[in-house]
Design an enzyme around this catalytic site. Sequence first.
Site, mmCIF file in Angstrom:
data_model
loop_
_atom_site.group_PDB
_atom_site.id
_atom_site.type_symbol
_atom_site.label_atom_id
_atom_site.label_comp_id
_atom_site.label_asym_id
_atom_site.label_seq_id
_atom_site.Cartn_x
_atom_site.Cartn_y
_atom_site.Cartn_z
ATOM 1 N N HIS A 9 0.914 -0.855 0.028
ATOM 2 C CA HIS A 9 -0.232 -0.153 0.182
ATOM 3 C C HIS A 9 0.828 1.141 -0.294
ATOM 4 C CE1 HIS A 9 -3.204 2.300 0.993
ATOM 5 N NE2 HIS A 9 -2.378 2.665 1.683
ATOM 6 N N HIS A 24 -5.605 9.817 -0.532
ATOM 7 C CA HIS A 24 -6.492 10.205 0.726
ATOM 8 C C HIS A 24 -5.677 10.371 2.016
ATOM 9 C CE1 HIS A 24 -4.553 5.599 0.494
ATOM 10 N NE2 HIS A 24 -4.487 6.099 1.281
ATOM 11 N N ASP A 28 -7.062 1.793 2.072
ATOM 12 C CA ASP A 28 -7.631 2.786 3.068
ATOM 13 C C ASP A 28 -7.714 3.901 3.846
ATOM 14 O OD1 ASP A 28 -5.345 3.278 4.892
ATOM 15 O OD2 ASP A 28 -4.523 4.736 4.110
#
Lengths: 926, 926
Positions: B57, B420, B181
């Site tokens: 990620h 994000h 996430d």
Amino acid sequence: MATPDYTPFVFLLLLFQSGVWGVPVCQTPQESPTCGYKSCHATKPGMLNVHLVPHTHDDVGWLKTVDQYFYGDRNDIQHAGVQYILDSVVDQLLKNPDRRFIYVETAFFYRWWKQQTDDMQNTVKQLVNEGRLEFVNGGWCMSDEATTHYSAVIDQMTMGLRFLNDTFGHCGRPRVAWHIDPFGHAREHASMFAQMGYDGFFFGRLDYQDRNRRMVAREQEMLWRASESLTPPMADLFTGILPNGYNPPEGFCWDQSCDDPPIRDDPDLEDYNVDDVALVYKTNHIIMTMGSDFQYENANLWYKNLDKLIRYVNQMQSNGSEVNVLYSTPSCYLQELHRANLTWPLKGDDFFPYADSAHDFWTGYFTSRPALKRYERISNSYLQTCKQLEVLGGPISRKGPFGAGDSETLKKAMAVAQHHDAVSGTEKQHVANDYARKLANGWAHCQVLVSNTLSSLSGSSAPRVYCEHLNISVCPLTETMNVYNPLARPVSWPVRLPVNGTAYSISDAKGKVVPVSQATAAVRRGRGYAVNELLFQVQAPPLGYSTYSVSLLQNGPPSPPSPLPRAPTAVQNKVWVLWYNASDGNNSESIQMSGAYIFRPNTSTPFIISKTAKIETLQNSVVQEVRQWFSPWVSQVVRLYTDSRALELEWTVGPVPIGDDLGKEVISRLDSSINSSGVFYTDSNGREVLQRRKDYRPTWNLRQSEPIAGNYYPINSRAYIKDDKDQLTVVTDRSQGGGSIQDGSLEIMLHRRLLYDDVRGVGEPLNETSDIYPEGLVVRGRHLLSLSPPATAADTHRPLAQEVVLQPSSMDFEKEFSGLQAVLPPAVHLLTVSQWDQDTVLLRLEHQYQASESKEHSQPVTVNLQKLFSTLDMLGVSEMNLSANQWKDEMTRLDWKAESGTHHTGVTNQLCLLSPLGCVKTADLL
Amino acid sequence: MATPDYTPFVFLLLLFQSGVWGVPVCQTPQESPTCGYKSCHATKPGMLNVHLVPHTHDDVGWLKTVDQYFYGDRNDIQHAGVQYILDSVVDQLLKNPDRRFIYVETAFFYRWWKQQTDDMQNTVKQLVNEGRLEFVNGGWCMSDEATTHYSAVIDQMTMGLRFLNDTFGHCGRPRVAWHIDPFGHAREHASMFAQMGYDGFFFGRLDYQDRNRRMVAREQEMLWRASESLTPPMADLFTGILPNGYNPPEGFCWDQSCDDPPIRDDPDLEDYNVDDVALVYKTNHIIMTMGSDFQYENANLWYKNLDKLIRYVNQMQSNGSEVNVLYSTPSCYLQELHRANLTWPLKGDDFFPYADSAHDFWTGYFTSRPALKRYERISNSYLQTCKQLEVLGGPISRKGPFGAGDSETLKKAMAVAQHHDAVSGTEKQHVANDYARKLANGWAHCQVLVSNTLSSLSGSSAPRVYCEHLNISVCPLTETMNVYNPLARPVSWPVRLPVNGTAYSISDAKGKVVPVSQATAAVRRGRGYAVNELLFQVQAPPLGYSTYSVSLLQNGPPSPPSPLPRAPTAVQNKVWVLWYNASDGNNSESIQMSGAYIFRPNTSTPFIISKTAKIETLQNSVVQEVRQWFSPWVSQVVRLYTDSRALELEWTVGPVPIGDDLGKEVISRLDSSINSSGVFYTDSNGREVLQRRKDYRPTWNLRQSEPIAGNYYPINSRAYIKDDKDQLTVVTDRSQGGGSIQDGSLEIMLHRRLLYDDVRGVGEPLNETSDIYPEGLVVRGRHLLSLSPPATAADTHRPLAQEVVLQPSSMDFEKEFSGLQAVLPPAVHLLTVSQWDQDTVLLRLEHQYQASESKEHSQPVTVNLQKLFSTLDMLGVSEMNLSANQWKDEMTRLDWKAESGTHHTGVTNQLCLLSPLGCVKTADLL
């Protein structure tokens, strides 16, 4: 026959069974591979050449066990996984043929290699053949230099180098010794490396004052003349000090464990001036160690940025830059130093003690973990016995009536125990436990082997009984008591048997009753253990057994010790047990505290345990004893055996009390009237002896900042003080630290219990407890004192020390036996007898006397190999280098020119061998 | 023609210049590659199949900037280097064809790809073609869902997916959306993903109560019906919740950043029972996300142990184990869920707000970094203008008299800003600065492009003057004042010019003098800045310019504001500015504090800044203003423009004082007499509107534990409350958080200044200062209030919001111009006009009214493409999916069965296109 030079070791491969060598032990150099010096990248003569050496430093145990390090287990303690390092480095080497890597610790490489596919093994062989992956040092581990015995060091080096030789042949042979991390450097190590055929040696740590002087004087490279006995260049070793320990220059660490910025499109290298480094070296070549502890687990990070660094810096040459950066290895760097054809300063002493700052002397680890240090030493003794019995027993020793036995397990356990965070005592507690566990497991494997051999030699397969823990338990007494002697001469040895009965009779193999001391044990061993002790002298033939019969005559308490009519020797009353109060750092980060590495007493005056002692004495035909209890945690037995050449001091220390919140470093101090004039002597790794002088270093003007710790040196087997008339020698049973603070005085540190970590990485205070000793470790040991005229002192301490190093093993066997046809001459020590492969045996003989130390024994001596073994027929012999990875006649080393004339003292000792091939002319082979 | 379904977006590729498509934008699926669903490993039907999905990620900025993350710079902040991750993963995939990896963030992949050799690129293509490397999600970043506008999200997804399509064709197209996430999930995102052709969607974070309920009910997978307007399955998206966030199960993390023990010879897996996981899912397939933040930098660690895990666990099948472990990907897992042919529960609402514990509502970031949120929004507006002018200007726009300009730089800057931890405000301060710097750099590139276009359209190459910082500086006034309107309909817009003169005359392009307000500025801008302000309405044609002439009549101070005869509306006196005292955690780790993510007021009652205000009023033919100073750090201007449909509240907040050591979260609260009955409405990413109800969640019985924070929702463009008679709508100029705590009341958080980190990783308190605002950030913004009958409210707020989102740009240009031949119908929004390649243009038209929200506009509408552009001849048109990486007629998605009947509300809206090819039948294309 020309007079050969003094050759302390002779290393032979003996051939049995058939007329040809089973396996070529040392593969002959081939023409095709371009490894070694041939594989080096070209340098640019007019420029400053910066040799970038990608490397990893993989401790064979420290904060984690060797297994945890290999697998990458317990990464919560330290992120390190060697399996991944080797995976990753091989991958990355394949991506660019310019890249280089060196690997050092064969304990890890061996393990990784076993898990690889044939394809991968072939790939790695190719990399090695092309010099892209190069082994340096190459021992099983990077041994400690202060606390190891040469016997075990040679063994571990041999094991690592043999694996490399068996696997990679010529291209797997390291050219360079590489001790980048050990905390000080022993001259005997340099001597061994020279005799193992290394062309050079690099290390990272030395006294900060010494380094500063050398930087100014451009003396960071030198020719180390590592023996006063050997004719140069036999023990000469070119030695270089690395510029930044073993770390990369600041800002250039690209490992996953580092935070330095990667090289981006426009690298800004202005902060770093390679010229500054060049100023403190003699040639236009400098080395940069690009790596550190357990680095290269993700080698891509390193290589990707090193590729860019090299490209970028060399591009600047078109703008007039005179810096040339290249991938290199220590041997390629060494080759350039050699090509420079300069003369180099000579070094005759060693690099002890090591201080990294004014109050930071790494002299505590000389003694740290005294129990582990002793266990390592007796394990070495048992390993030598095991290997001897493997040779004497033949194949049945490894697979016999008692199952599968081997010496390999103990060999490997001993090899990892030589690591500079193993026997040194500088590992975490759980790691120390693991080393001990590994040794115990090695013993178990050897015991099967030994049983098989005994069974084979005696024709009986009755169960063997081992009594290895004589110091803590009651042995199940059998009718016979047997002792194996691993030395090549007969020995007499006091054997102590804990018993519950009162009166026993003991007779030798011929039925002759021997004198036996039967008394309460001098040392209490806690509830449930025997309180009585039999003590008698055992005689055992060379490499052989003798048998004693033990009969119980009467149960009940023995007679109490009788009063002692006189003190055993004049020295007796001058043995003190004292303790230094360890510095606790005063809760300040700037004040160094004592720890696993560092010894720093708070004051220079030690505290005496007690001026009075509770005393018992014992005297009989076997022994005179004075038993002294100074406190609940310090006792001592002073013993003189009948006919012994030495006084035995058996000390028991512990649990060291810490209820007062004071860390304690306990010493034994001998005070004498010897006029030692600030001079004393300590051995180097159990072999040659170096002179020490208080508040003095031979190679620079010392500013002494620690009057005690700065005068401590490692004692591996002995230390002495002397004047014209007397020499007081102490032979130790393990490595310890010690010094001579006052004239006539010699102190040896016995035990340490500390409450603080010394901030050198281990992260634990050295505060040993165990299941058996929950209140703190209790340690027991022996010092053997001899007082002789200096001219004959070696005649006593040389054989005495070997008896301590190679001690007899007690085991159940039903007849007398000696593996040797003849006793070796007193000057000759049988260092190694070890099965090499099916038909060959590795034999190491050693002239154990230093030049001029004994009128009688520092002389040439001849050994007849033909008639050496009693059960083996020798068909051939070939001489090898010390580490047995080169035929002696193929060992050619780079020659180096020393600045000044030789310091060489004329030597006349020699060890000549009579063999089926005639006398092996050792001088010709060097 | 059949009645088509309601289709809010239509996405077209328009062909100009020549009769053929220049480049096949969407490569047609080939037969040979076995990527996608075809490349999945076989599963075992009778067993529990555990899909191990190796993944990383990689935040496109968070604790480090996107560049630092790519290179692995500033590893002192966080060890992360994406370049190494991709290097390493590709290496490791090649070692075993069974291995799989997914990659998500194209911003990073694109950058890595550019640095690779042809060989490496071909290798990677092969891996992609074989499904061993699979892209999931595939946007430029993984966008935030709470604070992004759909326009920018579509852009960033398009950019990432286009790169994958251009580079890898069919096999590069992600099948699965993957938002593991983001801190809550927007329904509009699901709708967009469905329209982009994704077969499924997986995420990691949802309210802890929701998760617990779903685990019990086995409802962790569902069919998300993401629009109340679209006919199913147009906006249906299969959605799955990952079992452990996006992390591996405990004990199974083998990354360099983890400490879990590696698998050794005898793995002991007893501690882990995969059956426990299987219990909370519906099929006999479970997914395990084997990776986490920036993992796989050294992929060997992961894969070596995963290989062993798979081998070991599957070996146990021969002993009766019914667990089958395999390398997998989200699409392979999805395929198995689809094959299970089950029915799935329907989901109609969204996943806001997100709470990970009772007092830990992630509702603070809805407002965090309000200045960055605004800068992102106006940058989007400018990017749309830039792209339009690139199309209208043609090639000269990119290389013209003003140099090389481009829209790419701002496209990329905007794309990373959607991440994000970017526009969300949850990054470190230095990273927020970097996002802003990137946007500013994008503006500069666009300004060259715009200048080139204007030069080309006008035939003049006079220097352009930009006045982008109208809110902080004095513009160098030129004689003409020009405004470009990026909307497809004419707009009237108030323009405010800071000036130093007193009296000016302004006339439009036809020479007609327009009314102008000339007064001291309502808002003080600090020393050195203008104190006077011109305010006038500007009219601009669709995609076009209009010109106004400004003449200075007189220097000196303007006349003071005149007294205001009456309040502008009845609402005026009910706007409050208040602040919540942020929880500081009471110095206890167990008490959650407010931070960048979390909003947690100490008490539910906000503090009023001041009950009284210093007031000035202004009234003229342009505007009526009430200027209110509540305190030195809070002021507000209430404005009503002549003929405006909305009241403007311009708020200025800051520097928020922290001398009292109290963190403050400042809100604006509108109190009204509307009988809202606990219900209010907020938009989802600026598009469809969702109903919210206080202390209530549609899908579970909420136990409300935070009366304020637990009732906050993201507001991207608007929020409203209503009753039968009135609807009070607030249109915002950026994303903010807000709620309706009392009936008739609507509160919106404006600014936050906090003194503690909220322990969610960012490691900094949200306490913004800057060079300009060393005492603390001052933030200004606007709320546009409209009060209408509910039936017609959308007719106002839909166009109003688009005017705020796509605002006119002021630029120097010498003639009137419109890029459109005709105004688009009011229901149609021109979402995208963007040069695709040399001869094609990407056009997105959008029906901007939700089903049934407007009697007049929620109706079918027809657009004649043939006559749309004034300067471009359209030769062909082809319809695409929303992300422009598939031809619409090739977009086939997996079909899923819902448990219950459709919630679908009948829709009659449609957008029909007249083109050279006739009417594009949008319904047929879905």
